[in-house]
Design a protein around this motif. Structure first.
Motif, PDB file in Angstrom:
ATOM      1  N   PRO A 119      34.765 -12.769  15.069  1.00 56.09           N
ATOM      2  CA  PRO A 119      35.562 -14.161  14.608  1.00 56.09           C
ATOM      3  C   PRO A 119      34.267 -15.139  14.642  1.00 56.09           C
ATOM      4  O   PRO A 119      33.535 -15.446  15.520  1.00 56.09           O
ATOM      5  CB  PRO A 119      36.158 -14.603  15.845  1.00 56.09           C
ATOM      6  N   GLY A 120      34.315 -15.651  13.407  1.00 58.81           N
ATOM      7  CA  GLY A 120      33.259 -16.760  13.000  1.00 58.81           C
ATOM      8  C   GLY A 120      31.977 -16.132  12.659  1.00 58.81           C
ATOM      9  O   GLY A 120      31.057 -16.949  11.942  1.00 58.81           O
ATOM     10  N   GLY A 121      31.708 -14.910  13.077  1.00 66.91           N
ATOM     11  CA  GLY A 121      30.558 -13.941  12.410  1.00 66.91           C
ATOM     12  C   GLY A 121      29.349 -14.530  13.031  1.00 66.91           C
ATOM     13  O   GLY A 121      28.020 -14.451  12.767  1.00 66.91           O
ATOM     14  N   LYS A 122      29.370 -15.405  14.243  1.00 63.54           N
ATOM     15  CA  LYS A 122      27.991 -15.821  14.968  1.00 63.54           C
ATOM     16  C   LYS A 122      27.817 -14.818  16.203  1.00 63.54           C
ATOM     17  O   LYS A 122      26.567 -14.448  16.498  1.00 63.54           O
ATOM     18  CB  LYS A 122      28.354 -17.066  15.583  1.00 63.54           C
ATOM     19  N   GLY A 123      28.642 -14.497  17.367  1.00 53.82           N
ATOM     20  CA  GLY A 123      28.711 -14.023  18.280  1.00 53.82           C
ATOM     21  C   GLY A 123      28.161 -12.446  18.142  1.00 53.82           C
ATOM     22  O   GLY A 123      28.675 -11.791  17.128  1.00 53.82           O
ATOM     23  N   TRP A 124      27.358 -11.863  19.150  1.00 58.39           N
ATOM     24  CA  TRP A 124      27.171 -10.457  19.043  1.00 58.39           C
ATOM     25  C   TRP A 124      27.935  -9.583  20.293  1.00 58.39           C
ATOM     26  O   TRP A 124      28.246 -10.434  21.310  1.00 58.39           O
ATOM     27  CB  TRP A 124      25.836 -10.390  19.474  1.00 58.39           C
ATOM     28  N   GLU A 125      28.520  -8.516  19.914  1.00 55.72           N
ATOM     29  CA  GLU A 125      29.236  -7.801  20.918  1.00 55.72           C
ATOM     30  C   GLU A 125      28.500  -7.369  21.954  1.00 55.72           C
ATOM     31  O   GLU A 125      27.437  -6.591  21.599  1.00 55.72           O
ATOM     32  CB  GLU A 125      29.969  -6.850  20.167  1.00 55.72           C
ATOM     33  N   VAL A 126      29.011  -7.633  23.270  1.00 51.42           N
ATOM     34  CA  VAL A 126      28.104  -7.238  24.502  1.00 51.42           C
ATOM     35  C   VAL A 126      29.157  -6.599  25.383  1.00 51.42           C
ATOM     36  O   VAL A 126      30.111  -6.938  25.664  1.00 51.42           O
ATOM     37  CB  VAL A 126      27.839  -8.641  25.079  1.00 51.42           C
ATOM     38  N   HIS A 127      28.593  -5.407  26.043  1.00 52.37           N
ATOM     39  CA  HIS A 127      29.518  -4.708  26.947  1.00 52.37           C
ATOM     40  C   HIS A 127      28.795  -4.686  28.166  1.00 52.37           C
ATOM     41  O   HIS A 127      27.784  -4.613  28.126  1.00 52.37           O
ATOM     42  CB  HIS A 127      29.721  -3.210  26.385  1.00 52.37           C
ATOM     43  N   TYR A 128      29.392  -4.843  29.459  1.00 53.65           N
ATOM     44  CA  TYR A 128      28.875  -5.005  30.528  1.00 53.65           C
ATOM     45  C   TYR A 128      29.493  -4.285  31.673  1.00 53.65           C
ATOM     46  O   TYR A 128      30.821  -4.092  31.298  1.00 53.65           O
ATOM     47  CB  TYR A 128      28.741  -6.679  30.932  1.00 53.65           C
ATOM     48  N   ASP A 129      29.208  -3.939  32.848  1.00 48.56           N
ATOM     49  CA  ASP A 129      29.613  -3.137  33.702  1.00 48.56           C
ATOM     50  C   ASP A 129      29.900  -3.934  35.029  1.00 48.56           C
ATOM     51  O   ASP A 129      28.880  -4.518  35.409  1.00 48.56           O
ATOM     52  CB  ASP A 129      28.899  -2.093  34.218  1.00 48.56           C
ATOM     53  N   PRO A 130      31.125  -4.519  35.382  1.00 47.25           N
ATOM     54  CA  PRO A 130      31.259  -5.481  36.170  1.00 47.25           C
ATOM     55  C   PRO A 130      30.758  -4.971  37.701  1.00 47.25           C
ATOM     56  O   PRO A 130      30.676  -5.906  38.641  1.00 47.25           O
ATOM     57  CB  PRO A 130      32.884  -5.423  36.553  1.00 47.25           C
ATOM     58  N   TYR A 131      30.417  -3.733  37.951  1.00 45.54           N
ATOM     59  CA  TYR A 131      29.986  -3.074  39.148  1.00 45.54           C
ATOM     60  C   TYR A 131      28.471  -3.057  39.005  1.00 45.54           C
ATOM     61  O   TYR A 131      27.874  -2.371  40.199  1.00 45.54           O
ATOM     62  CB  TYR A 131      30.674  -2.092  39.590  1.00 45.54           C
ATOM     63  N   ASP A 132      27.901  -3.275  38.217  1.00 44.80           N
ATOM     64  CA  ASP A 132      26.439  -3.360  37.957  1.00 44.80           C
ATOM     65  C   ASP A 132      26.079  -4.307  37.059  1.00 44.80           C
ATOM     66  O   ASP A 132      25.906  -4.221  35.795  1.00 44.80           O
ATOM     67  CB  ASP A 132      25.798  -1.964  37.627  1.00 44.80           C
ATOM     68  N   ILE A 133      25.454  -5.512  37.566  1.00 45.21           N
ATOM     69  CA  ILE A 133      25.193  -6.577  36.732  1.00 45.21           C
ATOM     70  C   ILE A 133      23.974  -6.712  36.324  1.00 45.21           C
ATOM     71  O   ILE A 133      23.139  -7.359  35.944  1.00 45.21           O
ATOM     72  CB  ILE A 133      25.647  -7.988  37.295  1.00 45.21           C
ATOM     73  N   SER A 134      22.917  -5.621  36.641  1.00 49.34           N
ATOM     74  CA  SER A 134      21.659  -5.562  36.364  1.00 49.34           C
ATOM     75  C   SER A 134      21.429  -5.295  34.792  1.00 49.34           C
ATOM     76  O   SER A 134      20.245  -5.725  34.713  1.00 49.34           O
ATOM     77  CB  SER A 134      21.078  -4.189  37.189  1.00 49.34           C
ATOM     78  N   ARG A 135      22.123  -4.875  34.017  1.00 47.73           N
ATOM     79  CA  ARG A 135      21.836  -4.784  32.593  1.00 47.73           C
ATOM     80  C   ARG A 135      23.294  -4.958  31.966  1.00 47.73           C
ATOM     81  O   ARG A 135      24.384  -4.895  32.307  1.00 47.73           O
ATOM     82  CB  ARG A 135      21.352  -3.593  32.303  1.00 47.73           C
ATOM     83  N   ILE A 136      23.136  -5.235  30.741  1.00 51.74           N
ATOM     84  CA  ILE A 136      24.104  -5.342  29.870  1.00 51.74           C
ATOM     85  C   ILE A 136      23.802  -4.418  28.356  1.00 51.74           C
ATOM     86  O   ILE A 136      22.651  -3.860  28.189  1.00 51.74           O
ATOM     87  CB  ILE A 136      24.483  -6.593  29.135  1.00 51.74           C
ATOM     88  N   TRP A 137      24.837  -4.237  27.480  1.00 51.39           N
ATOM     89  CA  TRP A 137      24.497  -3.595  26.310  1.00 51.39           C
ATOM     90  C   TRP A 137      24.909  -4.351  25.036  1.00 51.39           C
ATOM     91  O   TRP A 137      26.214  -4.664  25.072  1.00 51.39           O
ATOM     92  CB  TRP A 137      25.232  -2.097  26.181  1.00 51.39           C
ATOM     93  N   VAL A 138      24.127  -4.527  24.172  1.00 50.24           N
ATOM     94  CA  VAL A 138      24.380  -5.394  23.019  1.00 50.24           C
ATOM     95  C   VAL A 138      24.327  -4.603  21.785  1.00 50.24           C
ATOM     96  O   VAL A 138      23.481  -3.622  21.710  1.00 50.24           O
ATOM     97  CB  VAL A 138      23.205  -6.192  22.720  1.00 50.24           C
ATOM     98  N   ARG A 139      25.807  -4.487  21.084  1.00 50.55           N
ATOM     99  CA  ARG A 139      25.940  -3.821  19.708  1.00 50.55           C
ATOM    100  C   ARG A 139      24.662  -4.488  18.724  1.00 50.55           C
ATOM    101  O   ARG A 139      24.868  -5.315  18.348  1.00 50.55           O
ATOM    102  CB  ARG A 139      27.099  -3.727  19.413  1.00 50.55           C
ATOM    103  N   ASN A 140      24.144  -3.470  18.158  1.00 45.42           N
ATOM    104  CA  ASN A 140      23.238  -3.554  16.969  1.00 45.42           C
ATOM    105  C   ASN A 140      24.047  -3.385  15.750  1.00 45.42           C
ATOM    106  O   ASN A 140      24.301  -2.561  15.167  1.00 45.42           O
ATOM    107  CB  ASN A 140      21.867  -2.677  16.967  1.00 45.42           C
ATOM    108  N   HIS A 141      24.393  -4.750  15.219  1.00 48.45           N
ATOM    109  CA  HIS A 141      25.156  -4.967  14.269  1.00 48.45           C
ATOM    110  C   HIS A 141      24.529  -4.570  12.866  1.00 48.45           C
ATOM    111  O   HIS A 141      25.150  -4.425  11.692  1.00 48.45           O
ATOM    112  CB  HIS A 141      26.033  -6.112  13.994  1.00 48.45           C
ATOM    113  N   ARG A 142      23.117  -4.632  12.986  1.00 47.52           N
ATOM    114  CA  ARG A 142      22.290  -4.232  11.731  1.00 47.52           C
ATOM    115  C   ARG A 142      21.881  -3.020  11.606  1.00 47.52           C
ATOM    116  O   ARG A 142      22.018  -2.388  10.557  1.00 47.52           O
ATOM    117  CB  ARG A 142      21.055  -5.375  11.823  1.00 47.52           C
ATOM    118  N   GLU A 143      21.348  -2.346  12.493  1.00 46.84           N
ATOM    119  CA  GLU A 143      20.968  -0.752  12.497  1.00 46.84           C
ATOM    120  C   GLU A 143      21.810   0.064  13.118  1.00 46.84           C
ATOM    121  O   GLU A 143      21.508   1.215  13.049  1.00 46.84           O
ATOM    122  CB  GLU A 143      19.479  -0.827  13.186  1.00 46.84           C
TER     123      GLU A 143
END
Length: 695
Positions: free
Chosen positions: A539-563
């Motif tokens: 939506p809008g083409g601006k935001g990057w898709e981010v996935h996170y674990d609610p039980y471990d907030i030490s890291r997140i995963w960002v989808r690389n839409h380019r590569e």
């Protein structure tokens, strides 16, 4: 019961296929028919007799009456005797033979071949009149028509043939009002019969006016209430009453699954057992399980203080992942020792060589209720990414998923009831102090549950009976082996990327300082080429898709839409949290600080408060009674859940970049604990000493 032909003979005139036809010949099960246009046809006897418009129109002389069996049971004896009297006279008038001798000689005055029906009716009226029973011709004709149409039951007074409902001759207005009161009582709390009687009286006054409808006596009311509320538990358990009201009115349907994973059901239920949480608190846990309908396999089950959406999503991953053998488990629980086709399955996945005897099942359709954990976007996305059809049940209809309801009930009766700390399903069944018997931690109980599930897989299940051998009950593993041989099934294990796909997702902007998510900042060197840039998708083409674990907030995963692939971003304040911290602990700590008037608070303050909360949980109780002091029940629940999920049983993908070590000159965070205050003892109140004081 209507009159039926005694025999189907050659020459009989029948109505079939919309026209009159004559039976020309019968040979075995074949019947040759000839219609009025002399067109011949041959039909099977079973097809002829089963025809909707089939009717024998041969004169009644060759007709007889089927004996009535049980149709008159429950009726008054005088009514039964009267119906038998009419039956004897009508059969004699219609056939010419006595009722008890259908093959006897024909009476001349009632011979159908000589006398018309009108003549026979007049003869019977005269005969009855001469015998002292006057019957008019109209009454005789009416009884004859009812007898031919309905059989002997048609000879009974229609007022006596209505199905008895136990209300007798009570006023229909009273019965209707009482039925309405009983219907409204379904969702209410249980009350006495006197309360229901008063409600009925008020309802009658509102609808018909005061004193218009005569009220029944106390004994009559109790009799009517018993009849109207039969099977409803109106004066019994409210829970049972509501459960019965949810059952469908018609015939129960049945869903048949012919291959593993075709239809699976998921649900959660609190267990009636008290366990020791990691912070020393004693509380209950929730069991979330997923069962396969075709094999009754309990594919996966997890214990949590409370079920969240991510628990339900990751439960799908556990069902699709082999269950490894645990230390201490007997060798008989190995898949290689079971009836499962382990040889062919091991060739597809080497991990099955060291797995327990639980089949790996890939769900095709998931049936669940409308709880928050299942209708959430997280669970829906998990089903969509795995190609699983999501099928929510009807609102407040547990009969839509009866198999998981029964399975979880079996866990409660066959496993939980044997544990120390079992507290019963209600206070009525609870012991004196079940909390004092609680010795199992949640992790230990999870291990015991996993071992019990393997045993469950080898236990004969009453719902898995072979149609060709109904006396043989198969076990879930035996049923799985049989269905795999017939339908075929290939287990597909999840990869790390598929695991990330199961996690909750959102869209965020990659700023110069990283990504902000839940008042936390995440960053990685791999994000540098994409800072302050639009993703170009979504939506809008601006935001990057981010996935996170609610039980471990030490890291997140960002989808690389380019590569393609994923970028792992580490929490900037990870060095202040030596253990995985959950979203629940973070949000709770932020709310606590906000209530103290420190809102808006900084990210670092929230992190320190959350770490202090978990540190207090790790230190254990401080009082002699073995219970933590100075903390609310909410604090203990948050800490217990965070500690429980700090070491998940599923494998997590390794981070793309290592965590950033703290700089050498970094200062240690200050202790949040202050000096203990002096304890001021409070003496016993003495009335005499208080009277001597001068205030």
């Amino acid at each position: 019961m209507p009159l039926r032909p005694r025999l189907l003979r050659a020459g009989d005139l029948v109505r079939f296929d919309g026209r009159l036809q004559t039976v020309a010949a019968l040979e075995g099960t074949a019947v040759r028919l000839v219609d009025e246009a002399q067109s011949a046809s041959v039909v099977m006897l079973a097809h002829l007799l089963a025809g909707e418009d089939f009717e024998v129109v041969t004169p009644v002389s060759v007709r007889t009456v089927l004996p009535a069996a049980g149709v008159l049971e429950g009726l008054p004896s005088k009514a039964v005797e009267r119906a038998g009297w009419w039956q004897r006279h009508l059969v004699e008038m219609l056939t010419g033979r006595p009722f008890n001798d259908p093959h006897g000689p024909v009476r001349g005055e009632y011979d159908p071949a000589v006398r018309s029906l009108r003549q026979r009716e007049l003869t019977k009226v005269a005969e009855l009149d001469a015998a002292g029973t006057a019957v008019s011709l109209t009454v005789l004709q009416d009884m004859r028509a009812r007898f031919e149409r309905e059989g002997v039951l048609g000879l009974v007074d229609p007022r006596l043939r209505s199905a008895p409902d136990g209300t007798g001759r009570a006023d229909r207005r009273v019965v209707a009002a009482l039925r309405k009161v009983v219907e409204e009582q379904t969702a209410r709390s249980t009350v006495s019969a006197q309360v229901l009687r008063r409600r009925m009286e008020r309802l009658l006054e509102d609808e018909h006016g005061a004193g218009v409808v005569p009220l029944p006596s106390r004994a009559t009311f109790y009799r009517l209430l018993k009849a109207v509320s039969s099977g409803r538990h109106t004066l019994g358990s409210a829970r049972t009453r509501r459960s019965l009201a949810k059952q469908p009115d018609g015939m129960f349907g049945q869903l048949t699954a012919v291959r593993p994973g075709e239809v699976m059901e998921i649900d959660s239920t609190p267990l009636d057992v008290l366990v020791v949480h990691d912070d020393g608190t004693v509380d209950t846990v929730e069991l979330t399980g997923i069962v396969d309908i075709a094999t009754r396999t309990l594919a996966a089950a997890v214990l949590r203080p409370s079920t969240k959406a991510v628990d339900a999503a990751l439960l799908l991953a556990r069902a699709m992942t082999p269950e490894p053998m645990r230390p201490g488990w007997p060798d008989a629980l190995r898949m290689s020792r079971s009836v499962l086709p382990h040889v062919s399955l091991t060739a597809l996945d080497e991990r099955l060589a060291k797995a327990a005897a639980i089949p790996v099942i890939t769900p095709e359709t998931i049936v669940c209720d409308r709880g928050k954990a299942y209708i959430s976007d997280t669970f829906r996305s998990a089903c969509q990414s795995l190609g699983i059809s999501f099928q929510p049940a009807h609102p407040d209809t547990p009969t839509d998923k009866p198999h998981i309801e029964t399975t979880l009930g079996s866990v409660a009766t066959m496993f939980v009831s044997h544990l120390l700390g079992h507290k019963g399903r209600s206070t009525e069944h609870r012991g004196t102090d079940p909390a004092a018997q609680a010795v199992w931690s949640m992790h230990q109980l999870q291990e015991l549950l996993q071992e019990w599930i393997v045993i469950w897989q080898n236990r004969p299940h009453d719902g898995l009976r072979d149609p060709l051998m109904p006396g043989k009950a198969l076990s879930p593993n035996e049923k799985y082996a049989a269905l795999v041989a017939a339908a075929g099934h290939v287990p597909v294990a999840l990869s790390p990327d598929e695991y990330i796909e199961l996690l909750p997702r959102c869209r965020r902007t990659i700023n110069s300082y990283g990504i902000r998510l839940g008042h936390r900042t995440y960053d990685s060197t791999e994000l540098t080429p994409f800072r302050r840039q639009s993703s170009g998708v979504g939506p809008g083409g601006k935001g990057w898709e981010v996935h996170y674990d609610p039980y471990d907030i030490s890291r997140i995963w960002v989808r690389n839409h380019r590569e393609g692939g994923w970028i792992t971003a580490i929490w900037r304040h990870l060095r202040t949290a030596p253990m995985p911290m959950g979203e629940l602990a973070w949000d709770h700590a932020r709310r606590v600080l906000a209530e103290r008037g420190a809102d808006p608070v900084t990210e670092e303050e929230i992190a320190q408060a959350a770490v202090a909360l978990l540190d207090r949980a790790a230190d254990g109780p401080r009082d002699t009674a073995g219970r933590p002091s100075g903390r609310s029940r909410k604090d203990r629940k948050v800490a217990a859940r965070t500690r429980t999920t700090s070491a998940p049983s599923w494998p997590r993908p390794a981070p793309a970049t290592p965590a950033e070590p703290p700089p050498p000159d970094a200062e240690e965070p200050e202790e949040g604990e202050g000096a203990l205050a002096d304890v001021v003892p409070l003496g016993i109140f003495d009335t005499r000493k208080e009277a001597e004081k001068w205030w």
